[in-house]
Design a protein around this motif. Structure first.
Motif, short mmCIF file in Angstrom:
data_model
loop_
_atom_site.label_atom_id
_atom_site.label_comp_id
_atom_site.label_asym_id
_atom_site.label_seq_id
_atom_site.Cartn_x
_atom_site.Cartn_y
_atom_site.Cartn_z
N GLU A 1 36.84 -24.83 12.51
CA GLU A 1 36.49 -25.93 11.62
C GLU A 1 36.37 -27.24 12.40
O GLU A 1 35.47 -28.05 12.13
N ILE A 2 37.25 -27.45 13.36
CA ILE A 2 37.18 -28.66 14.18
C ILE A 2 35.91 -28.65 15.02
O ILE A 2 35.19 -29.65 15.09
N VAL A 3 35.62 -27.54 15.66
CA VAL A 3 34.41 -27.42 16.50
C VAL A 3 33.16 -27.68 15.66
O VAL A 3 32.26 -28.40 16.10
N LYS A 4 33.10 -27.13 14.45
CA LYS A 4 31.95 -27.36 13.58
C LYS A 4 31.84 -28.82 13.17
O LYS A 4 30.75 -29.32 12.94
N SER A 5 32.96 -29.51 13.09
CA SER A 5 32.97 -30.91 12.64
C SER A 5 32.71 -31.90 13.76
O SER A 5 32.38 -33.06 13.48
N LEU A 6 32.88 -31.50 15.00
CA LEU A 6 32.76 -32.43 16.12
C LEU A 6 31.43 -33.18 16.16
O LEU A 6 31.44 -34.40 16.37
N PRO A 7 30.28 -32.52 16.01
CA PRO A 7 29.02 -33.30 16.06
C PRO A 7 28.98 -34.43 15.03
O PRO A 7 28.57 -35.54 15.35
N LYS A 8 29.44 -34.16 13.84
CA LYS A 8 29.45 -35.19 12.79
C LYS A 8 30.37 -36.33 13.18
O LYS A 8 30.02 -37.51 13.07
N PHE A 9 31.56 -36.00 13.67
CA PHE A 9 32.51 -37.05 14.05
C PHE A 9 32.02 -37.84 15.26
O PHE A 9 32.22 -39.05 15.32
N LEU A 10 31.39 -37.18 16.20
CA LEU A 10 30.84 -37.89 17.35
C LEU A 10 29.74 -38.86 16.93
O LEU A 10 29.71 -40.01 17.37
N ARG A 11 28.84 -38.40 16.07
CA ARG A 11 27.77 -39.27 15.56
C ARG A 11 28.35 -40.48 14.85
O ARG A 11 27.94 -41.62 15.09
N GLU A 12 29.29 -40.23 13.97
CA GLU A 12 29.91 -41.33 13.20
C GLU A 12 30.66 -42.29 14.12
O GLU A 12 30.60 -43.50 13.93
N SER A 13 31.34 -41.75 15.11
CA SER A 13 32.09 -42.59 16.04
C SER A 13 31.16 -43.49 16.84
O SER A 13 31.41 -44.69 16.99
N ILE A 14 30.08 -42.92 17.33
CA ILE A 14 29.11 -43.71 18.11
C ILE A 14 28.44 -44.75 17.22
O ILE A 14 28.33 -45.92 17.61
N ARG A 15 28.05 -44.35 16.02
CA ARG A 15 27.41 -45.29 15.12
C ARG A 15 28.36 -46.44 14.75
O ARG A 15 27.97 -47.60 14.71
#
Length: 71
Positions: A51-65
């Motif tokens: 679940e964490i691995v699947k969520s990482l792209p979303k969290f990375l995008r949000e963090s960068i934004r």
């Protein structure tokens, strides 16, 4: 008591940037405990990591934004 993997939880925490992420973290931990009750500790930890691995792209995008908006 069963606990989620510390490293996975730490990764999620450092990548989260909004209050809504706190809700997600609470929900996934609650689901982890449900899984642990029925599927055991080992399978629950595997599920949590996935679940964490699947969520990482979303969290990375949000963090960068978020960081770009604050810059």
């Amino acid at each position: 008591m069963n606990k989620p993997p510390k490293l996975a939880k730490f990764l999620l925490k450092i990548l989260s940037s909004h209050e809504k992420d706190d809700a997600f973290m609470g929900d996934i931990e609650e689901l982890f405990h449900d899984h642990a009750e029925y599927q055991g500790q080992r399978r629950s930890k595997q599920w949590y990591w996935w679940e964490i691995v699947k969520s990482l792209p979303k969290f990375l995008r949000e963090s960068i934004r978020w960081k770009m908006a604050m810059f």
